[in-house]
Design a protein around this motif. Sequence first.
Motif, PDB file in Angstrom:
ATOM      1  N   MET A   1       0.825  -1.198   0.000  1.00  0.00           N
ATOM      2  CA  MET A   1       0.000   0.000   0.000  1.00  0.00           C
ATOM      3  C   MET A   1       0.867   1.260   0.000  1.00  0.00           C
TER       4      MET A   1
ATOM      5  N   ILE B   1      -1.788   5.809  -2.154  1.00  0.00           N
ATOM      6  CA  ILE B   1      -3.012   5.981  -1.364  1.00  0.00           C
ATOM      7  C   ILE B   1      -2.683   6.393   0.070  1.00  0.00           C
TER       8      ILE B   1
ATOM      9  N   THR C   1      -9.250  -1.342   0.899  1.00  0.00           N
ATOM     10  CA  THR C   1      -8.797  -1.023  -0.460  1.00  0.00           C
ATOM     11  C   THR C   1      -8.920  -2.228  -1.386  1.00  0.00           C
TER      12      THR C   1
ATOM     13  N   LEU D   1     -10.554   3.725  -4.393  1.00  0.00           N
ATOM     14  CA  LEU D   1      -9.317   3.151  -3.858  1.00  0.00           C
ATOM     15  C   LEU D   1      -9.039   1.761  -4.422  1.00  0.00           C
ATOM     16  N   THR D   2     -10.029   1.149  -5.063  1.00  0.00           N
ATOM     17  CA  THR D   2      -9.841  -0.193  -5.624  1.00  0.00           C
ATOM     18  C   THR D   2      -9.533  -0.170  -7.117  1.00  0.00           C
TER      19      THR D   2
END
Length: 385
Positions: free
Chosen positions: A42, A47, A138, A178-179
Amino acid sequence: MKPFVFNTSRSIQFGAGQLGKLGELAKAQMGTRVMLITDPGMMRTGIVERALSILEASGVTVEVYADVEADPPEAVVLSAVEQARAAAVEGVIGLGGGSSLDVAKLVSVLALGKETLKSIYGVGNVRGPRLPLILVPTTAGTGSEVTPISIVTTGASEKMGVVSPVLLPDVALLDPELTLGLPPHITAATGIDAMVHAIESYASTSANNNPLSRMLATQALALMGRSVLKAVHEGDDITARSDMLFGSMLAGQAFANSPVAAVHALAYPLGGHFHIPHGLSNALVLPHVLRFNAATAPQPYAEMAPYAFPELAKYEGQERAAAFCDRLAELSAACGLEQSLRAMKIPEDFLPRMASDAMNQTRLLVNNPREVTEADALAIYRAAY
């Protein structure tokens, strides 16, 4: 209607762009010193950097823990707890996939120093209180943002769960944007995982299987059945991504209250011994467990089938249940997932060890529509091989 209990997150905030509200939510719910828990992958997406900017713009100081591993071992949880205590944080934010959210749940409880990890394993052993908690998924898979469950790897390969309503967050913040960058294989594995949650929840023999969970499970299957392939193959389609994230959450609410069963029980040894991601582990055994179950308990699968695959409504009873199992296997293949244990380089002579280990998942096996013996588990693994 028989009595039941249904628990879920206190507040669910869903929609594209919702990450922008994280700062104001954190300041209102937690204060000005928080820990953000995530993983190294991540950290490379941008993000986390966005989340930190949003939090800092609201006057929130952030302590970052970014060492979460898939299937997090006890050492990761305890390391995060130690860092949270040292920083005297006032709240915890989990940002990432299911593993990061699971660790965040446990840190919110253990950072207060009133309980130990070993004392809270099992069902209903968390006394509380906990620190304020916000979970931001996410991936569209685990539904961890609305479940009272955290899974930890203990020892070399065994997994144990902490199950308590105390782990449900104050806010589940779901932003499908976010995906959008999720790679196809991860999208597929997490998507099938979410469908497994809905399927097992609906068919669960738990005493708390309830009409609300079943309703959520069928709605989840309708959303994901129509969208998973598009999300995998057209990853920038925000409608498909929204369907998958919302469907995953609904499935999470369903199985949080009507627990999962043998698919998960047989998937855990794959992750524990061979570090196969949880969603893919579920996908590998899913059709074989369901065919085993449907041989003696076809009704729940026949009922679910048309929600995920409307074309199966033309069949009835056992034939529809069998077609449902076949369509799930076809969907997994169409998503590009590996289709056999052999493809995952699992030695065939290791299958008996996995069957033995699966029998330790009594918390899950008790919910299965058909009793599973060790010989049955071995036969299922051989069918999946």
